[in-house]
Design an enzyme around this catalytic site. Sequence first.
Site, short mmCIF file in Angstrom:
data_model
loop_
_atom_site.label_atom_id
_atom_site.label_comp_id
_atom_site.label_asym_id
_atom_site.label_seq_id
_atom_site.Cartn_x
_atom_site.Cartn_y
_atom_site.Cartn_z
N ASP A 30 0.83 -1.21 0.00
CA ASP A 30 0.00 0.00 0.00
C ASP A 30 0.87 1.27 0.00
O ASP A 30 1.98 1.26 0.53
CB ASP A 30 -0.88 0.05 1.25
CG ASP A 30 -1.97 -1.01 1.26
OD1 ASP A 30 -2.02 -1.82 0.30
OD2 ASP A 30 -2.77 -1.02 2.20
N HIS A 175 3.78 -2.14 3.21
CA HIS A 175 3.69 -0.77 2.70
C HIS A 175 5.02 -0.39 2.05
O HIS A 175 6.08 -0.54 2.67
CB HIS A 175 3.38 0.21 3.83
CG HIS A 175 2.04 0.00 4.46
ND1 HIS A 175 1.81 -1.02 5.34
CD2 HIS A 175 0.86 0.66 4.30
CE1 HIS A 175 0.52 -0.98 5.72
NE2 HIS A 175 -0.06 0.03 5.11
#
Length: 205
Positions: A30, A175
């Site tokens: 992400d 992430h």
Amino acid sequence: MRSSTFLQHLFPHRVWSISTEKKEMFLTFDDGPIPEVTPWVLDTLKTHKAKATFFCIGDNIKKHPELFQQIIDEGHSIGNHTFNHLNGWKTSSKTYLENVEACKQEIELHTTSTHLFRPPYGKCTSTQAKALERDSQQIIMWDILSKDYKPSLSKEACFHRIERSASKGSIIVFHDSLKAEKNMKYALVKTLETFNEFTFSALKQ
């Protein structure tokens, strides 16, 4: 750590894991793409012959189109993560859905549209979710959150969250961000090495 079965029951139309008989897991990233972190992720995935899904922020796609194109060219899937990383619980539905649409349009400047969507922070309201589903968006959640972004969590503890819960069909959240970089780099490599008998696949767009 696996998400609560209560949440999965509460939001059954969201995708929490993938039903598969194969020894297969699904890595997701992400918040990128950013030049400080995403190229390292791509190189590491290539080394381990792994594919992943990148839930990209529209503003980062706009700033770094060459990195976004590299993700696509190397065979990974992409998903919509809003244009400005909005928290749906703190944003009006009109503003939120417009922001999702802005990210969609940015994606379509570079490739075909994706039906994969992940709400930042995992937070969107039922009204927002229903509107997204009417637009044929598939809301992708997870069953393992690495919490690589959490400074109070050691890199070893970050990996342990994955190690103790990963199984066939798991969707794992990392992430490609500066905040998560240290923990993510350690936990990603350890995951790829520890579960090397698994295939790491991209989600189908």
